[in-house]
Design an enzyme around this catalytic site. Structure first.
Site, PDB file in Angstrom:
ATOM      1  N   ASP A 229      23.543 -41.250   8.940  1.00 22.74           N
ATOM      2  CA  ASP A 229      24.711 -40.355   9.882  1.00 22.74           C
ATOM      3  C   ASP A 229      25.241 -39.338   9.055  1.00 22.74           C
ATOM      4  O   ASP A 229      25.214 -39.543   7.644  1.00 22.74           O
ATOM      5  CB  ASP A 229      25.757 -41.334  10.544  1.00 22.74           C
ATOM      6  CG  ASP A 229      26.238 -40.363  11.841  1.00 22.74           C
ATOM      7  OD1 ASP A 229      26.044 -39.305  11.853  1.00 22.74           O
ATOM      8  OD2 ASP A 229      27.067 -41.089  12.350  1.00 22.74           O
TER       9      ASP A 229
HETATM   10  C1  BGC Z   1      27.840 -38.338  14.461  1.00 26.23           C
HETATM   11  C2  BGC Z   1      26.336 -38.384  15.072  1.00 26.23           C
HETATM   12  C3  BGC Z   1      25.812 -36.997  15.029  1.00 26.23           C
HETATM   13  C4  BGC Z   1      25.876 -36.528  13.712  1.00 26.23           C
HETATM   14  C5  BGC Z   1      25.430 -34.865  13.820  1.00 26.23           C
HETATM   15  C6  BGC Z   1      27.868 -37.541  13.510  1.00 26.23           C
HETATM   16  O1  BGC Z   1      29.341 -37.292  13.155  1.00 26.23           O
HETATM   17  O2  BGC Z   1      28.033 -39.580  14.172  1.00 26.23           O
HETATM   18  O3  BGC Z   1      26.238 -39.143  16.376  1.00 26.23           O
HETATM   19  O4  BGC Z   1      24.396 -37.044  15.561  1.00 26.23           O
HETATM   20  O5  BGC Z   1      27.318 -36.201  13.309  1.00 26.23           O
HETATM   21  O6  BGC Z   1      26.055 -34.146  14.250  1.00 26.23           O
END
Ligand code: BGC
Length: 764
Positions: A229
């Site tokens: 993530d």
């Molecule tokens: C979120 C993810 C997301 C990623 C990219 C993170 O803060 O938890 O779900 O895909 O950012 O934007």
């Protein structure tokens, strides 16, 4: 993936350590690195999940895309085919924007209604979450675009999300929090899996070898790559070794140099680095080959699909006196800011820049004629109100035949990045509902919210329509249901509690201590309300229709199920539409174990289907259950044994209304138990001679000798009772004994070698 794996391995073998390390970190926020010298292209990734969010800069504006209904709405359709269609539409939009991987679906379990990202997740139930994920992934990937199954794993709170450890027991981990991921990986092979921000039992999810390698790759057979993530990387070198292939966003040379140094110093093997790069490159090759540079999509068709899905997602929670559907000629007061400015999606990384947004007011005007509608704002878009707004709303409501109040949760109440503090609606919405209900007896509430809320006003209104965050076409979906163009068929995928105090995690959610203790264990969602005999506001699986369904028959060809691997049993269920209009019913099948050895949920959802029935029509649906549907996770064997016994299969239209029942005598099957040296003597009962041998070796031979009638002769009744009690206590003692203790008890007569033999005989 075999072809790409071989090609990837060959390419990686021609790379330097520095090049391999380069690949394992993103090129900025949304791209991977390519390697020009070897002709390896880069690929792009974008959020996800309910629409494409391809950013034009680092933050803010993204390219216009269809904003589909959010995950709770998709799940509330219980229609896997429809979710697959949404996936395919998302895939087409990603192709058109030259995006190779869409960052979704999110399938974390809704542990508490306070979870800040509940609006991005499907359900409190793992099976439903898994089935939705499979449909979504197949849809997207069928268009040649990858997905990212997220957030792996046990990521159910936003508070301190990057530093909190989800502390969870192994059975709950597998049965509740991993099951959906397992289904999705086994049945739809997402091209990527996203490792979560949090720690699991003290180890960062992004550097958790057991989760990322042992379970994900070895047990489930995952073939894609793991992406962190965004910002989930802690110790990059441990992460590579554990199985996180791609760091996102990229960290430039920072972590790359650490990887290179670790390889040179022998802390990370060259093989581990090459393997990680190869897994990544294989997906890059596959994604690049599937790229369709000239792709476009039909925005009108996608809007229409979003409307259709939104209509099937709506859950009719209450409909006293058939206040709905609206009748022609009725004068309708539309009250509340959401009627014209709907809330249709959540905030954070999933926020889509919609192609267009429709509202219920305009759509109702089209269907009913503007002349039959009167409007009152009643509050602002944050839910605040004042006496003048309330008076105006009450007056207009009184002048109409029916008042429809749009309420729910404003943007500031739920978003990625924080958890909700309560499950209350804004006080202004509650005041508005009460003011309108005082002025008009026929009140319908339309709710726009991403997760469960409390409804203190429930007795004062005749109708309640749960509209969720229904996407850009949600206004049309609501109008369709209010007017009866669409007969509501959505069902809740999360329990609506009576109050926060009733919820499974109260008062421990969210944790602020760095450790979130998953003390409620398996008892999440309906599993909690059922076992404690609590009356929620609305149970899991609940939803009304404008027609009525009767569950008229249940049959199976057998009453016995031998739970061997690969075995299955079918159950036929007949449902009839006994109302006046056509409608769809979500038929739900739950399994109840009559005498569980381990404490477990009362019932668990094991299958479901959705069926369309004309008035008077009946249909028979066939469900198939397999061994795993009767199994539980055993923490000693790290496997899924079945306990032999009676299992009821209960079928109906809600978890609390299951009129049909069938009972199976389930035989454990040969693969039931994986026996080890820590297995108990009683686990060998099926092998009578072995069992008796163990009992004798323990020195309790008389317990397994046939009872001697003569031995009680001359004994007083008290003496007989005492002897029986002693025998029962002796049996309890030997049965509970782990077999590794038998050699010592037998003074070596039953030695270690014989113990191994016994184990191998029983393990066949
Ligand atoms: C979120 C993810 C997301 C990623 C990219 C993170 O803060 O938890 O779900 O895909 O950012 O934007």
């Amino acid at each position: 993936m075999d072809n790409q794996m071989n090609e990837a391995a060959e390419l990686v073998s021609r790379m330097t350590v520095e090049e391999q390390a380069l690949l394992l970190s993103g090129d900025g926020w949304w791209r991977t690195h390519g390697i020009e010298r070897l002709g390896l292209p880069a690929i792009s990734v974008s959020d996800g999940p309910h629409g494409l969010r391809k950013l034009r800069g680092l933050f803010g504006d993204s390219v216009p895309a269809t904003c589909f209904p959010t995950a709770p709405a998709l799940a509330a359709t219980w229609n896997v085919e429809l979710v697959r269609e949404v996936g395919a539409a998302l895939g087409r939009e990603a192709q058109a924007a030259d995006v190779q991987i869409l960052l979704g679906p999110g399938i974390n379990i809704k542990r508490s209604p306070l979870g800040g990202r509940n609006f991005e997740y499907f359900s409190e139930d793992p099976l439903l979450s898994g089935r939705m994920a499979v449909a979504y992934i197949k849809g997207v990937q069928g268009e040649g675009v990858g997905t990212s199954l997220k957030h792996f794993a046990v990521n159910s709170q936003e508070t301190q999300r990057m530093v909190t450890s989800s502390d969870i027991d192994e059975r709950t981990l597998h049965e509740v929090y991993l099951q959906g991921f397992e289904m999705a990986v086994r049945e739809s092979q997402p091209w990527t899996v996203m490792s979560a921000y949090n720690l699991v039992n003290g180890t960062y999810a992004s550097e958790h070898p057991e989760l990322l390698t042992d379970i994900l790759r070895w047990q489930w057979g995952f073939e894609g790559f793991v992406v962190s993530d965004w910002g989930a990387i802690n110790d990059r070198v441990s992460g590579v070794a554990a199985g996180t292939n791609l760091e996102m966003p990229g960290s430039g040379d920072h972590n790359r140099n650490k990887i290179i140094a670790a390889v040179h110093e022998g802390r990370l093997s060259k093989e581990a680095l090459a393997r990680s790069a190869t897994e990544l490159v294989a997906v890059v090759l596959k994604a690049s080959a599937a790229r369709r540079p000239d792709a476009g999509f039909d925005a009108e068709a996608h809007h229409a699909l979003a409307r259709r899905v939104g209509g099937e997602a709506i859950v009719l929670l209450k409909n006293v006196d058939d206040v709905l559907p609206l009748r022609t000629g009725q004068k309708v007061a539309l009250v509340g800011a959401f009627a014209k400015m709907p809330r249709y999606q959540g905030a954070g990384s999933s926020q889509v820049n919609p192609i267009r947004v429709t509202n219920a007011s305009d759509e109702l005007a089209t269907l009913l004629g503007a002349g039959s509608l009167v409007h009152a704002a009643g509050c602002d878009d944050e839910g605040d109100t004042d006496d003048a707004l309330l008076e105006d709303a009450a007056r207009k409501a009184a002048s109409a035949d029916v008042a429809i109040v749009f309420a729910g949760l404003p943007d500031s109440y739920e978003s990625e990045g924080f958890d909700r503090r309560s499950i209350d609606m804004p006080p202004g919405h509650v005041r508005l509902i009460e003011a309108v209900a005082r002025a008009q007896p026929n009140v319908v509430i339309v709710l726009l919210n991403g997760s469960a809320i409390e409804m203190p006003w429930i007795c004062r209104v005749k109708g309640i329509v749960e509209g969720w965050l229904g996407g850009q076409a949600g206004g049309g979906s609501i109008a369709d249901v209010l007017t009866g163009r669409v007969n509501p068929s959505g069902k809740l995928t999360e329990t609506f509690p009576a109050d926060l105090e009733q919820t499974p995690t109260f008062p421990n959610f969210p944790s602020h201590s760095g450790h979130a203790a998953y003390g409620e264990g398996l008892f999440v969602g309906y599993r909690h309300y059922d076992i404690r005999r609590l009356e929620p506001l609305f149970p899991f699986g609940f939803g009304l229709s404008y027609t009525k369904f009767a569950y008229t028959g249940i049959r199976s060809g057998t009453a016995v199920f031998d739970a061997d691997e690969g075995a299955s049993v079918t159950i036929d269920v007949t449902v009839k539409n006994v109302g006046a209009v056509a409608g769809q019913e979500v038929v739900q099948l739950y399994v109840h174990e009559r005498a569980p050895v381990l404490a477990g949920p009362e019932i668990e959802l094991r299958a479901f289907d959705k069926v369309m029935l004309a008035p008077g029509e009946d249909k028979t649906l066939r469900f198939t259950l397999r061994r795993r549907d009767f199994a539980h996770y055993d923490v000693q064997a790290h496997a899924w044994p079945v306990n032999a016994g009676l299992f009821d299969v209960r079928v109906g239209g809600s978890s609390r209304e299951l009129p049909l029942q069938l009972t199976f005598d389930v035989r454990a099957g040969r693969l039931a138990k994986r026996l080890t040296r820590r297995s108990m003597v009683q686990d060998f009962k099926e092998w009578t001679p072995l069992y008796e041998e163990l009992v004798r070796a323990l020195g309790f031979g008389e317990l397994v000798e046939p009872a001697d009638q003569a031995s009680t002769a001359g004994m007083t009744p008290e003496q007989i009772t005492a002897a029986r009690k002693a025998r029962a206590a002796g049996l309890a003692f030997v049965n509970e004994m782990p077999i590794n203790k038998v050699p010592a008890f037998s003074h070596g007569a039953l030695d270690e070698a014989r113990l191994d033999e016994i184990l191998s005989i029983a393990s066949v």
